[in-house]
Design a protein around this motif. Sequence first.
Motif, mmCIF file in Angstrom:
data_model
loop_
_atom_site.group_PDB
_atom_site.id
_atom_site.type_symbol
_atom_site.label_atom_id
_atom_site.label_comp_id
_atom_site.label_asym_id
_atom_site.label_seq_id
_atom_site.Cartn_x
_atom_site.Cartn_y
_atom_site.Cartn_z
ATOM 1 N N UNK A 1 0.823 -1.221 0.000
ATOM 2 C CA UNK A 1 0.000 0.000 0.000
ATOM 3 C C UNK A 1 0.854 1.266 0.000
ATOM 4 N N UNK A 2 1.884 1.249 -0.817
ATOM 5 C CA UNK A 2 2.759 2.422 -0.932
ATOM 6 C C UNK A 2 2.527 3.112 -2.262
ATOM 7 N N UNK A 3 2.619 4.431 -2.262
ATOM 8 C CA UNK A 3 2.592 5.186 -3.515
ATOM 9 C C UNK A 3 3.999 5.147 -4.102
ATOM 10 N N UNK A 4 4.116 5.553 -5.355
ATOM 11 C CA UNK A 4 5.433 5.633 -5.989
ATOM 12 C C UNK A 4 6.319 6.591 -5.207
ATOM 13 N N UNK A 5 5.753 7.715 -4.794
ATOM 14 C CA UNK A 5 6.537 8.712 -4.055
ATOM 15 C C UNK A 5 7.018 8.155 -2.715
ATOM 16 N N UNK A 6 6.152 7.436 -2.013
ATOM 17 C CA UNK A 6 6.535 6.866 -0.712
ATOM 18 C C UNK A 6 7.650 5.826 -0.856
ATOM 19 N N UNK A 7 7.505 4.945 -1.835
ATOM 20 C CA UNK A 7 8.542 3.929 -2.044
ATOM 21 C C UNK A 7 9.847 4.579 -2.483
#
Length: 184
Positions: free
Chosen positions: A18-24
């Motif tokens: 459940x991560x966004x591209x930005x978070x990862x």
Amino acid sequence: MSDLNISENITKFRKEKNLTIKELATLAGVTPSLLSQIEKGSANPSLNTLKQISKALDVQLFNFFIQDVSSENLVVRHNNRKKMIFPETDNFTYELLTPNSNSTIEFMLMKIPPGLSSSDQLFSHKGEEVAYVSKGSVNIYLMNEIITLTPGDSVMIPPHVNHKWENISELECEILFAVTPPSF
């Protein structure tokens, strides 16, 4: 790298967490732009970048290289086996029980009509073989010995060891065998 579906695997693991591209990207220490390009398959990540992403996702690096295989491609239906039939030897046959010979092991069914042999001469192959007699009685000429095998018996044949099979029963013999690496 796109043939290995690395980009699809990274996307799959990111979404499972459940991560966004930005978070990862932040967790992996790469730019969101680079991660987006990797997931789209338009950029090939370095091994170091893959290591960073795997650490951020808390998955082993090798998981990025695993391809999903359809279970239907793993099944060989009894009426769809690939067969090698030798009519000149009264229909002595080999049936491939594995989907193909592209794996590290090959599983076959050998059928020998009564009174016939697998070959005129002893032969060898590079693969290690394990065979199981499921029907009939058979002699195996193994190195300098003749060994009689009956249903339920099995034998291991080391690589490059000369051997041949001979049906000594009045029934068709059936021998299941596995060879690694494949030799057919």
